[in-house]
Design a protein around this motif. Sequence first.
Motif, mmCIF file in Angstrom:
data_model
loop_
_atom_site.group_PDB
_atom_site.id
_atom_site.type_symbol
_atom_site.label_atom_id
_atom_site.label_comp_id
_atom_site.label_asym_id
_atom_site.label_seq_id
_atom_site.Cartn_x
_atom_site.Cartn_y
_atom_site.Cartn_z
ATOM 1 N N ASP A 40 -7.094 -4.142 3.130
ATOM 2 C CA ASP A 40 -8.422 -3.586 3.381
ATOM 3 C C ASP A 40 -9.220 -3.622 2.075
ATOM 4 O OD1 ASP A 40 -10.663 -1.927 3.854
ATOM 5 O OD2 ASP A 40 -9.543 -0.625 5.207
ATOM 6 N N ASP A 41 -10.421 -4.223 2.111
ATOM 7 C CA ASP A 41 -11.182 -4.363 0.858
ATOM 8 C C ASP A 41 -11.647 -3.027 0.300
ATOM 9 O OD1 ASP A 41 -13.332 -3.706 2.514
ATOM 10 O OD2 ASP A 41 -14.491 -5.500 2.058
ATOM 11 N N PHE A 42 -11.452 -1.936 1.042
ATOM 12 C CA PHE A 42 -11.717 -0.596 0.520
ATOM 13 C C PHE A 42 -10.883 -0.341 -0.736
ATOM 14 C CE2 PHE A 42 -10.306 3.867 0.340
ATOM 15 C CZ PHE A 42 -11.526 4.534 0.281
ATOM 16 N N ALA A 47 -5.894 1.816 -7.256
ATOM 17 C CA ALA A 47 -4.487 1.923 -7.657
ATOM 18 C C ALA A 47 -3.553 1.241 -6.671
ATOM 19 C CB ALA A 47 -4.111 3.394 -7.823
ATOM 20 N N LEU A 48 -3.847 1.328 -5.371
ATOM 21 C CA LEU A 48 -2.961 0.742 -4.372
ATOM 22 C C LEU A 48 -2.837 -0.764 -4.564
ATOM 23 C CD1 LEU A 48 -1.196 0.812 -1.867
ATOM 24 C CD2 LEU A 48 -3.272 0.793 -0.473
ATOM 25 N N PRO A 177 3.893 8.440 3.219
ATOM 26 C CA PRO A 177 2.859 9.470 3.370
ATOM 27 C C PRO A 177 1.947 9.615 2.156
ATOM 28 C CG PRO A 177 4.972 10.282 4.162
ATOM 29 C CD PRO A 177 5.249 8.981 3.450
ATOM 30 N N ASP A 178 2.388 9.177 0.978
ATOM 31 C CA ASP A 178 1.516 9.217 -0.197
ATOM 32 C C ASP A 178 0.233 8.430 0.032
ATOM 33 O OD1 ASP A 178 3.065 10.850 -1.751
ATOM 34 O OD2 ASP A 178 3.962 9.234 -2.949
ATOM 35 N N LEU A 179 0.288 7.409 0.884
ATOM 36 C CA LEU A 179 -0.879 6.562 1.123
ATOM 37 C C LEU A 179 -1.948 7.280 1.947
ATOM 38 C CD1 LEU A 179 0.849 3.121 1.792
ATOM 39 C CD2 LEU A 179 0.070 4.111 -0.371
#
Length: 359
Positions: A40-42, A47-48, A177-179
């Motif tokens: 996803d370009d978001f 960091a992801l 779940p961190d995401l």
Amino acid sequence: MYRNLKVVPRVVFGRGCLDQLDAILEPQRKGSGIMVFILDDFFEGKALEKRLPFRKGDLLLKVNVDKEPKTTGIDALTEQVKNFCGKDVMPDGVVGIGGGSILDTAKAVSLMLTNPGPSHEYQGWDLIQYPGIYHVGIPTLAGTGAEVSRTAVLTGPVRKLGLNSDHTVYDQVVLDPDLLEGVRESIPEQWFWTGMDCYIHNVEALCGTFVNEYARAFGEQSQVLCREVFLDHHPESDEKLMMASYFGGMSIAYSQVGACHALSYGLSYVLGLHHGIANSIVFDYLEEFYPDGVKEFRAMAEKNRIQIPRNLTADLSEAQMEKMIDVSMGMVPLWENCLGKDWQEKMSRDRMRKLFEKM
């Protein structure tokens, strides 16, 4: 005959488990060595993106999903992958990182790399001829159940309908779940709409004519988790919502969704709405089908200070209204689950029109 259900064969769950992705992909790099990451370009520059285990020769596709996936977009991405890899060379895998639209995009690209022709020819049930390449789903929103479902929902030239196939199911999902951390605070409405997709899945499955103890076991537990997230705001809401999404997807895998999803396909096709918000708009008017579910849904919206959009169909042309009805009428298994085999005697075009006119 009972359905011989295809499920995701490998699942890793837990905070920080994204860090295992490189080790998960390593055994799959046994051909070209190329992995295609669809992000996803978001998350561009965030960091992801920097945590993903890119290697030299991998392909990163940053995809915008402000609008839901279209068959033309899937075909363009598939061609881009083929051009990158070169003639007669296949990537070893496709990894989708994002919400439901990205997860559906990654599933569809995986399938279209191995199946000839344009993707719109495969919109329907069990039309996919050949298995796709290895594909991994990593959700960054929770609720759609796309990480576990056998469909990749696409808007095509004449309909909004999924590539529904056992081959669509992911080979691996990574549930970290961190995401989800901070999603509720930063994009509360999107968090809610996506979560309600899960809640509505469960209501439709549990109230449907196709329901059985397999579907009921997953759906009921998913509902418990949804209530803890959207009514109680449990301190472990990210973990609970991620598992609610997974269980909700498993519930409809052996059952089916119903009237809300059938109507929302038509609504979103004509108005260009995202799946979760379209479901929420429709569900608010379905007390005659799901009285207890609609009552609880409204309590969840009030608790989370969410306003459901109104008066969206008031100015539609006759052609748009007819198209909306046509698309929704085409969702035969969904109507059968809701109303039974004789659903057409109960859901006329006029009755459907009156429901749309309320929205």
